[in-house]
Scaffold this active site. Structure first.
Site, short mmCIF file in Angstrom:
data_model
loop_
_atom_site.label_atom_id
_atom_site.label_comp_id
_atom_site.label_asym_id
_atom_site.label_seq_id
_atom_site.Cartn_x
_atom_site.Cartn_y
_atom_site.Cartn_z
N LYS A 61 -3.49 20.58 29.76
CA LYS A 61 -3.48 19.12 29.87
C LYS A 61 -3.99 18.51 28.57
CE LYS A 61 -4.36 18.54 34.84
NZ LYS A 61 -3.14 17.87 35.22
N ARG A 80 0.48 23.44 44.04
CA ARG A 80 1.53 23.80 45.00
C ARG A 80 1.64 25.32 45.16
NH1 ARG A 80 6.07 20.65 41.66
NH2 ARG A 80 4.26 19.40 41.13
N1 BES Z 1 -4.07 18.06 39.70
C1 BES Z 1 -2.88 17.59 39.11
C2 BES Z 1 -2.40 16.25 39.68
C3 BES Z 1 -3.27 15.05 39.44
C4 BES Z 1 -3.00 14.19 38.39
C5 BES Z 1 -4.31 14.75 40.28
C6 BES Z 1 -3.78 13.07 38.21
C7 BES Z 1 -5.09 13.63 40.08
C8 BES Z 1 -4.82 12.78 39.06
C9 BES Z 1 -1.76 18.59 39.34
O1 BES Z 1 -2.14 19.91 39.39
C10 BES Z 1 -0.83 18.45 38.17
O2 BES Z 1 -1.26 18.68 37.08
N2 BES Z 1 0.39 18.06 38.45
C11 BES Z 1 1.36 17.85 37.43
C12 BES Z 1 2.70 18.35 37.95
C13 BES Z 1 3.74 18.45 36.87
C14 BES Z 1 3.41 19.56 35.91
C15 BES Z 1 5.06 18.69 37.54
C16 BES Z 1 1.41 16.36 37.13
O3 BES Z 1 1.28 15.56 38.03
O4 BES Z 1 1.57 16.02 35.96
ZN ZN Z 2 -2.27 20.83 37.47
#
Ligand code: BES
Ligand code: ZN
Ligand code: ZN
Length: 466
Positions: free
Chosen positions: A240, A314
């Site tokens: 991230k 997921r």
């Molecule tokens: N934990 C994150 C989602 C999230 C984002 C929670 C902001 C709370 C606040 C999740 O694991 C994630 O990183 N999801 C990605 C999915 C993408 C790679 C398809 C996302 O939402 O960017």
């Molecule tokens: Zn994630």
């Protein structure tokens, strides 16, 4: 804060008076001179009159919760020792306002700024058995929300899968629940390779937590709750960006909510059997990290093409949902809770949870329970076209969609793949990515975790037992 219920007109340092917007009756001149309009979240303390005036613009439950929270926050700025309130608004709503509005997280403050405990009295006309029960149960629910907030707010170096498992054990002892913890060897034995892959690069070993509550009387319904307990989500090798990584200690919010719900369930005396299953994992980088291009084999044999290691929740939930359905037979409802997608926050805003599943009626029931409890939620309908976007060229399914649109729904549809036919209509996915963590204080939520998911679920349980 000590919250008390009484019928006596008790003498306290301060009397809290709720004032409807523009309907100022007492101390008119003085309040006008102070420019008090009785708007939402507006309070004026008139120390000489021993009154704290708090405004409210509407009479709905949540506006009143916010007004009460405004009152306690105002009192917390002072050394006032006691206060009382006499009101006709719902008792449960008043309790919420005090208990949730009073929450502070001071664990990491080196100077102890906590003031003496305040005695707060809610004055009602009479206290029947029902009133007392409502009062006590609502305090239990709020205590659970605040406990969940504490878990989530705790720094990731102090709260990792093992910590989560220990908290579950503590809860199980206090609330007389059955508690089973599966370590990595047990997870391997059960072929939970998707979950194991996510945690592989972490120095903290993954844990699966399984709490069970069985009522004394025969259970009317059997419910399974599954929670995403990512004690930290760095994104893994699909790292991230720094601005998005901060607050990812809150990726354990789904699992923490399940802990909070399990903690309260026994106190509500409902005749339902409830299982709480949590995948506690840390998603990190390192030589041993799982990679984009890896193919993982989930517990049910599904092969998953990893195209993004940040879509890890997921993967953990896929295995936990399989575990839940293998271990618990004849399920009536299966609900999962997860901070699953940023897309859900973009789609419906940071205050609202996204409710998904195959059963529209059930989805709407959960939405209704959320609103009844003071949480915001909305449905996000599935469709077969988005389902196709998860197709993989070389495996059964991809862990990300081939379109950047509808990301909350495609994540929900990924989970749907792991729901057995007999449970397809019994399952609801709750994406709490927006409301779980509050960056800029709103309503009765200070900065930090809100405890999203707890109140809506307990309200849903109550609605099932009516
Ligand atoms: N934990 C994150 C989602 C999230 C984002 C929670 C902001 C709370 C606040 C999740 O694991 C994630 O990183 N999801 C990605 C999915 C993408 C790679 C398809 C996302 O939402 O960017
Ligand atoms: Zn994630
Ligand atoms: Zn995550």
């Amino acid at each position: 804060m000590n919250l008390n219920l009484t019928t006596k007109e008790i003498q306290t340092d301060i009397q809290i008076v709720l004032v409807k917007h523009k309907f100022i009756k007492e101390n008119k001149k003085l309040l006008k001179s102070l420019n008090f309009k009785a708007s939402n979240e507006e309070a004026v303390l008139l120390i000489e009159s021993k009154k704290l005036y708090v405004g409210f613009e509407d009479e709905d439950d949540d506006t009143i919760r916010v007004a009460i929270a405004t009152a306690i926050k105002e009192l917390n700025k002072t050394n006032i020792k006691s206060a009382s309130i006499k009101t006709d608004f719902k008792l449960s709503v008043i309790v919420d306002g005090f208990e949730l509005g009073n929450y502070q997280f001071n664990k990491y403050k080196s100077k102890d700024e906590t003031k003496d405990e305040k005695d707060i009295y809610i004055i009602v006309d009479k206290i029947g058995k029902d009133t007392q029960k409502i009062f006590e149960q609502q305090i239990s629910i709020c205590n659970a929300v605040n406990k969940v907030r504490d878990f989530i707010n705790t720094a990731p170096d102090d709260f990792y899968p093992d910590t989560m498992a220990n908290e579950a054990i503590k809860i199980s002892k206090e609330s007389k629940l059955k508690c089973k913890i599966l370590d990595e060897d047990a997870l391997e034995e059960k072929s939970m390779n998707a979950m194991l892959a996510v945690g592989r690069a972490s120095r903290h070993k993954s844990k699966l937590i399984h709490l069970t509550y069985k009522p004394k009387k025969k259970a009317k319904k059997k419910i399974v709750l599954v929670g995403k307990g990512l004690t930290y989500d760095s994104g893994g090798l699909s790292l991230k960006p720094s601005d998005f990584m901060t607050t990812m200690k809150s990726d354990k919010s789904g699992g923490s909510a399940v802990l909070g719900i399990m903690d309260t369930i026994a106190k509500l005396n409902l005749s339902i059997e409830v299982h709480g299953i949590i995948g506690a994992v840390e998603n990190m980088i390192g030589g041993d990290a799982y990679k984009p291009d890896d193919i993982l084999v989930a517990k049910d044999g599904t092969t998953i093409e990893v195209r993004n290691t940040d879509a890890e929740g997921r993967l953990v939930l896929a295995d936990c949902l399989c575990y839940a359905q293998d271990e618990v037979k004849d399920i009536d409802y299966i609900l999962d809770f997860a901070t699953l997608t940023g897309a859900c926050v973009v789609g419906v805003g940071q205050y609202t949870s996204g409710i998904m599943g195959n059963n529209n009626i059930l989805n709407y029931q959960v939405v209704q329970s959320a609103w009844d409890s003071g949480e915001l939620a909305t449905t996000l309908p599935f469709n077969r076209y988005l389902k196709k976007t998860l197709k993989s060229e070389i495996a059964d399914i991809c862990n990300i969609s081939n379109t950047r649109y509808g990301g909350a729904i495609t994540a929900g549809l990924f989970l749907e793949h792991f729901i057995k036919d007999e449970n397809k209509q019994k399952w609801v996915h709750i994406d709490i990515a927006g409301p779980a963590f509050v960056e800029h204080s709103w309503g009765y939520n200070p900065h930090g975790a809100s405890g999203a998911g707890v109140r809506m679920t307990l309200e849903f349980f109550r609605s099932l037992c009516k």
